[in-house]
Design an enzyme around this catalytic site. Structure first.
Site, PDB file in Angstrom:
ATOM      1  N   ASN A  68       0.920  -1.109  -0.141  1.00  0.00           N
ATOM      2  CA  ASN A  68      -0.077   0.033  -0.121  1.00  0.00           C
ATOM      3  C   ASN A  68       0.895   1.150  -0.157  1.00  0.00           C
ATOM      4  O   ASN A  68       1.827   1.357  -0.898  1.00  0.00           O
ATOM      5  CB  ASN A  68      -1.130  -0.080   1.093  1.00  0.00           C
ATOM      6  CG  ASN A  68      -0.847  -0.284   2.435  1.00  0.00           C
ATOM      7  OD1 ASN A  68      -0.471  -1.198   3.065  1.00  0.00           O
ATOM      8  ND2 ASN A  68      -0.920   0.578   3.512  1.00  0.00           N
ATOM      9  N   ASP A  69       0.649   2.060   0.898  1.00  0.00           N
ATOM     10  CA  ASP A  69       1.307   3.563   0.590  1.00  0.00           C
ATOM     11  C   ASP A  69       2.703   3.632   0.324  1.00  0.00           C
ATOM     12  O   ASP A  69       3.451   2.810   0.795  1.00  0.00           O
ATOM     13  CB  ASP A  69       1.107   4.178   2.151  1.00  0.00           C
ATOM     14  CG  ASP A  69      -0.268   4.189   2.844  1.00  0.00           C
ATOM     15  OD1 ASP A  69      -1.102   3.653   2.288  1.00  0.00           O
ATOM     16  OD2 ASP A  69      -0.411   4.729   3.844  1.00  0.00           O
ATOM     17  N   PRO A  70       2.765   4.375  -0.302  1.00  0.00           N
ATOM     18  CA  PRO A  70       4.480   4.932  -0.674  1.00  0.00           C
ATOM     19  C   PRO A  70       4.953   5.647   0.515  1.00  0.00           C
ATOM     20  O   PRO A  70       4.090   6.390   1.107  1.00  0.00           O
ATOM     21  CB  PRO A  70       4.356   5.927  -1.833  1.00  0.00           C
ATOM     22  CG  PRO A  70       3.139   6.450  -1.773  1.00  0.00           C
ATOM     23  CD  PRO A  70       2.100   5.428  -1.466  1.00  0.00           C
ATOM     24  N   GLN A  85       4.676   0.311   2.233  1.00  0.00           N
ATOM     25  CA  GLN A  85       3.733  -0.522   3.212  1.00  0.00           C
ATOM     26  C   GLN A  85       3.778  -1.790   2.448  1.00  0.00           C
ATOM     27  O   GLN A  85       3.071  -1.970   1.293  1.00  0.00           O
ATOM     28  CB  GLN A  85       2.679   0.057   3.340  1.00  0.00           C
ATOM     29  CG  GLN A  85       2.786   1.499   4.228  1.00  0.00           C
ATOM     30  CD  GLN A  85       2.905   1.207   5.743  1.00  0.00           C
ATOM     31  OE1 GLN A  85       2.025   0.814   6.458  1.00  0.00           O
ATOM     32  NE2 GLN A  85       4.053   1.545   6.452  1.00  0.00           N
ATOM     33  N   SER A 129       2.751   4.450   7.822  1.00  0.00           N
ATOM     34  CA  SER A 129       3.631   5.429   7.217  1.00  0.00           C
ATOM     35  C   SER A 129       4.222   6.543   7.492  1.00  0.00           C
ATOM     36  O   SER A 129       3.960   6.979   8.779  1.00  0.00           O
ATOM     37  CB  SER A 129       2.334   5.673   6.013  1.00  0.00           C
ATOM     38  OG  SER A 129       2.065   4.784   5.363  1.00  0.00           O
TER      39      SER A 129
END
Ligand SMILES: *[C@@H]1O[C@H](CO)[C@@H](O)[C@H](O)[C@H]1NC(C)=O
Ligand SMILES: *[C@@H]1O[C@H](CO)[C@@H](O)[C@H](O)[C@H]1NC(C)=O
Ligand SMILES: *[C@@H]1O[C@H](CO)[C@@H](O)[C@H](O)[C@H]1NC(C)=O
Ligand SMILES: *[C@@H]1O[C@H](CO)[C@@H](O)[C@H](O)[C@H]1NC(C)=O
Ligand SMILES: *[C@H]1O[C@@H](CO)[C@H](O)[C@@H](O)[C@@H]1NC(C)=O
Length: 584
Positions: A68-70, A85, A129
């Site tokens: 998921n998130d950068p 992530q 994150s």
């Protein structure tokens, strides 16, 4: 609400606050992460049999499992770093660590060992994150959200173990963590995603996403030494009825020109952008505004909505985005996560889930009212076979195929012109949002000017296709509304797919009779840029038949006005080297 209840988060105080919080909650367990659907039975189902069919060829993905998130994008000693992530054990959300990749061109990536993973009391419950800041003396530091065993969210830091290693393979989490503990008045289960810090007035400053009831909040913290952080009396910004704010991003842009700015830049020629990810809708929005470094206040301009209807970096499948300043090339670059739109059982079966969108350069539009986006120039190194379509007119119901490229993996740029804006339908303000219009008037519903555009990932018989198209409406003389749609509904008829008709308005003056479109097509993703990057839409789609060589690309017109394809250039796109072992 009184925002002033904050003190230096000394460890002793932190421990006290923790007990206090648990007491306040009556000893109940703090609710865990609401943002991802959780499938405990699938979280650690490792997959070896990776299904290729919908895997992308040049988007950032690891060889397998969930992403998921950068996180923490940065450039250090000329090498780009992207953390993200990652679930090392399965293809749904869970077991999250910071995976780490490096690149010299933002296109080809080498996977390194994980940078940050749960190991200490301040992150044993999760490493979520965060962002990177480069301190003076070229010293990177990461701020990230850690969860303890009770799922209390707090902000930690990590530093490279060896600054002489340009790959920064190993990261240390010092024992004076956490840096920022959720003190009284802060929601300890909605307190995450610290931004890249900026320096002004003798202090480092960072913003952390949060909520109080349904008010979205960007909490502001200050520090002189990057180690001792104090909560500011007022948040940088907050907006009622927007729900939890995740992944805030706060950065300066130049009033004029395409160059990016270091995150600490201030001055006459500088505007600021605040972007937040709305947990409730899973969409993002941003405002353009003025940052007052003395008062530490951000005031959005009144030209853009500050809430649900706000401007979007991308009107499609795009979330948890984050920018960084690329000092190599003086530009600001945007990364964003595009999740899967197929059922989780399919993700487990195919062994992977989630991609990062192609990095984009961002700058302020010359009208000062929105950001502009364009895929980084480096992506063009993957362009292979090129075909051009000369000037071609398309009457209502006509289409033309773009032959000679790998249409399942391509880059296409097209300029359309239209002769007669008088036949544009009258715009009705009661239609509401752009996606409502697109949902009602798909690519086959004839209009005055438009729908016209391209059909990507199409079978020859149009059983499956993902149309990306414009419609132009007349508001009054010389005033038009332009809608860009990316409609996943006809993309596939496999069961259980999320297939929205994504759309955004394009704030462009069409009286010159032209509109441009670029789409990056990559097997299960179509990223489109309308009018030179004014409106962007990412769609995830899963054709069952329009795959590999059975995918086709067309330009089409289903509107009354004759449309001319002034110029169309398309390229086959080669594969990027992504996250396999080897050199960069
Ligand atoms: C705190 O955040 C959690 C998770 O988002 C939410 O369930 C809860 O309602 C929030 N409490 C308040 C007072 O905002
Ligand atoms: C918006 O702000 C500008 C100044 O920044 C002001 O001139 C204008 O009147 C404002 N418009 C509205 C509708 O408040
Ligand atoms: C998901 O899996 C089912 C069962 O194997 C299959 O029929 C379906 O086509 C898959 N969906 C997609 C989008 O590939
Ligand atoms: C669009 O451009 C035309 C020609 O340059 C101009 O006459 C018109 O006023 C512009 N329309 C708007 C809404 O700015
Ligand atoms: C991506 O997946 C779809 C389909 O499951 C959901 O509807 C979206 O909310 C989700 N997006 C994000 C950002 O999680």
């Amino acid at each position: 609400m009184d925002w002033s209840r904050s003190r230096v988060p000394l460890p002793a105080f932190a421990a006290f606050a923790c007990c206090l919080l648990v007491m306040m909650l009556g000893g109940s367990v703090v609710p865990v992460e609401a943002s991802h659907e959780i499938y405990p039975e699938l979280q650690s189902v490792s997959v070896t049999n990776i299904k290729k069919v919908h895997r992308t060829g040049y988007h950032f993905q690891p060889p397998k499992h969930w992403i998921n998130d950068p996180n923490g994008p940065m450039v250090y000693k000329g090498i780009y770093h992207l953390f993200y992530q990652y679930n090392p054990k399965g293809a749904v959300w869970g077991n999250i660590i910071w995976a780490h990749s490096v690149s010299r061109d933002l296109v080809n990536w080498k996977a390194l060992e994980p940078a940050i993973y749960p190991s200490k009391h301040f992150d044993i419950g999760g490493c979520w994150s965060g962002s990177a800041t480069i301190l003076p003396g070229d010293r990177p530091v990461i701020l990230y959200t850690g969860l303890d065993k009770d799922a209390i969210e707090m902000q930690n830091y990590a530093i490279p173990s060896d600054l002489t290693d340009p790959y920064l393979r190993h990261w240390t989490k010092p024992d004076d963590n956490p840096l920022i503990y959720p003190t009284e008045g802060i929601n300890a289960s909605a307190f995450r995603d610290p931004t890249t810090a900026w320096f002004s007035g003798g202090y480092w400053k960072t913003v952390i996403g949060s909520r109080h009831r349904r008010r979205g909040i960007a909490h502001l913290y200050r520090s002189k030494d990057f180690l001792h952080w104090v909560k500011a009396k007022h948040p940088l910004h907050s907006v009622p009825n927007t729900g939890n704010w995740e992944c805030p991003d706060f950065f300066p842009v130049l009033k004029e020109g395409k160059n990016g700015l270091d995150t600490s830049s201030l001055g006459e020629n500088v505007r600021h952008i605040l972007k937040v990810s709305l947990d409730e809708t899973r969409y993002e929005y941003y405002t353009i505004g003025t940052y007052d470094p003395k008062m530490d206040k951000y005031i959005p301009d009144n030209t853009s909505a500050d809430g649900w209807d706000g401007l979007r970096l991308d009107y499609g499948n795009f979330y948890a985005s984050k920018t960084f300043f690329d000092s190599n090339k003086n530009r600001r670059i945007l990364w964003g996560w595009a999740n899967e739109s197929d059922p989780k059982e399919n993700d487990t079966a195919k062994g992977w889930s989630g991609i990062q969108t192609i990095p984009r350069t961002m700058w302020l539009d010359s009208n000062g009212k929105q950001l502009m986006h364009w895929p980084i120039e480096e992506i063009e190194m993957l362009r292979g076979n090129k075909v051009e379509l000369g000037k071609t007119t398309l009457k209502k119901g006509e289409h033309v195929e773009v032959k000679g490229i790998t249409a399942a993996q391509a880059d296409v740029e097209v300029v359309f012109s239209f002769s007669d804006l008088n036949v544009a339908e009258k715009f009705n303000p009661s239609w509401g949002a752009a996606h409502t219009i697109c949902a009602q008037k798909g690519s086959n519903v004839p209009g005055g000017v438009g729908p016209f555009g391209i059909m990507t990932l199409a079978t020859e018989d149009f059983y499956e296709y993902t149309p990306v198209f414009f419609r132009i409406f007349k508001v009054k003389n010389n005033m038009h509304k332009v809608v860009l749609c990316s409609d996943a509904r006809p993309s596939s008829y496999a069961p259980g797919l999320y297939k929205p008709a994504f759309a955004g308005f394009v704030d462009v003056n069409v009286t010159n009779g032209k509109l441009s479109l670029r789409s990056l097509i990559d097997n299960s993703v179509v990223e489109s840029f309308g009018a030179g990057g004014k409106t962007c839409i990412t769609s995830r789609v899963y054709p069952q038949k329009a795959i590999y060589d059975n995918a086709h690309l067309f330009a089409f017109n289903n509107g009354m006005a004759v449309i001319t394809v002034e110029k169309l250039t398309a390229w086959s796109m080669k594969n990027a080297n992504r996250n396999v072992r080897g050199r960069i």
